[in-house]
Design an enzyme around this catalytic site. Structure first.
Site, PDB file in Angstrom:
ATOM      1  N   TYR A  52      30.370   6.078   0.865  1.00 26.02           N
ATOM      2  CA  TYR A  52      29.818   7.294   1.459  1.00 26.02           C
ATOM      3  C   TYR A  52      30.942   8.324   1.542  1.00 26.02           C
ATOM      4  O   TYR A  52      31.791   8.290   2.423  1.00 26.02           O
ATOM      5  CB  TYR A  52      29.230   6.998   2.843  1.00 26.02           C
ATOM      6  CG  TYR A  52      28.694   8.209   3.556  1.00 26.02           C
ATOM      7  CD1 TYR A  52      27.999   9.201   2.872  1.00 26.02           C
ATOM      8  CD2 TYR A  52      28.888   8.370   4.932  1.00 26.02           C
ATOM      9  CE1 TYR A  52      27.516  10.317   3.537  1.00 26.02           C
ATOM     10  CE2 TYR A  52      28.393   9.476   5.597  1.00 26.02           C
ATOM     11  CZ  TYR A  52      27.712  10.451   4.897  1.00 26.02           C
ATOM     12  OH  TYR A  52      27.234  11.561   5.546  1.00 26.02           O
ATOM     13  N   ASP A  98      26.296   7.716  -1.803  1.00 25.45           N
ATOM     14  CA  ASP A  98      26.199   9.161  -1.646  1.00 25.45           C
ATOM     15  C   ASP A  98      27.595   9.714  -1.867  1.00 25.45           C
ATOM     16  O   ASP A  98      28.449   9.640  -0.988  1.00 25.45           O
ATOM     17  CB  ASP A  98      25.676   9.494  -0.246  1.00 25.45           C
ATOM     18  CG  ASP A  98      25.662  10.988   0.030  1.00 25.45           C
ATOM     19  OD1 ASP A  98      25.967  11.775  -0.890  1.00 25.45           O
ATOM     20  OD2 ASP A  98      25.349  11.369   1.174  1.00 25.45           O
TER      21      ASP A  98
END
Length: 252
Positions: A106, A145
């Site tokens: 992330y 992400d």
């Protein structure tokens, strides 16, 4: 092998909106990677049948965090990238298997006005160095992400968003350097010209219904695995977060 990656933007919120265990059962993925879980140890009672579960929590409550559910027990699990400055937000988990590494990542958001861009670029450099060391030993499958739309095709309104967080020249160049270091963006490898393929939509102004989005979620693999990529999908129909799951099927 089927792998899924999903920024859930708060796992407890997703579990209130949908039957998350049924989703996992129906998808029947070998590995499921989550980002932005936003939980601390003990806040969620989640032990999916048939999976080994690994969590990396941020020190700050209600912030960041990652998780991995794997049917096969890994040889080793690593949390973070071994640099204290970068390991306080629970952003990375790496699972080592016999013939590969699988990472959930992330990436930090550069924030409005690019106020965190300097830290973001330091993170990018440190993460790449960590990945390259792994790649010397075994091929790497990295997902998550990554908080960047790499090319203009990867967001609906590139001109209006030029140099905003996620589409700054610096972030895009950092991702280019990552790929040039020996890695493949699996989705663009299979679908180089496919437009309108997004994995994140703002909650504002009906953006998701109108498909005004960004592709921020990726499966990136060591270049020597590219011939083994079978499919890459974006599951825009799956609701529960402002991101949707992305998927990789690979013969490994």
């Amino acid at each position: 092998m089927k792998l899924i990656s999903w920024n859930v933007n708060g796992l407890r919120a997703v579990m209130r909106k949908m039957d998350f265990l049924s989703y996992l059962k129906d998808e029947d993925a070998d590995i499921v990677c989550l980002q932005e879980t936003k939980i601390q140890d003990g806040q969620v009672d989640l032990e999916p049948e048939g999976y080994h579960v690994y969590w990396n929590y941020a020190e700050k409550k209600g912030y960041s965090g990652t998780a991995v559910f794997s049917k096969q027990k890994p040889l080793k699990v690593m949390y973070g990238i071994g640099i204290e400055e970068h390991d306080q937000e629970g952003r990375v988990i790496t699972l080592e298997f016999e013939n590969m590494y699988v990472m959930t990542v992330y990436t930090p958001n550069a924030k409005r006005g690019l106020e965190r861009i300097d830290y973001r670029l330091q993170w990018e450099e440190a993460l790449l160095a960590f990945i390259l060391e792994l790649d010397k030993k075994k091929p790497v499958i990295l997902c998550g992400d990554l908080n960047v739309a790499h090319q203009e095709i990867d967001l609906k309104n590139p001109k209006a968003n030029r140099n905003n967080a996620g589409f700054s020249d610096q972030e895009r160049e950092a991702f280019t350097r990552f790929l040039e270091a020996g890695f493949i963006d699996s989705f663009r490898y299979l679908y180089p010209d496919l437009e309108g393929a997004y994995s994140w939509w703002s909650y504002r102004a009906g953006a998701r219904d109108r498909n005004i989005g960004w592709r921020l979620d990726y499966f990136v693999v060591s270049e020597r695995l590219k011939g083994q990529i079978e499919d890459a999908k974006i599951s825009a129909q799956v609701l529960g977060s402002d991101h949707c799951p992305v998927e990789l099927t690979i013969n490994i």
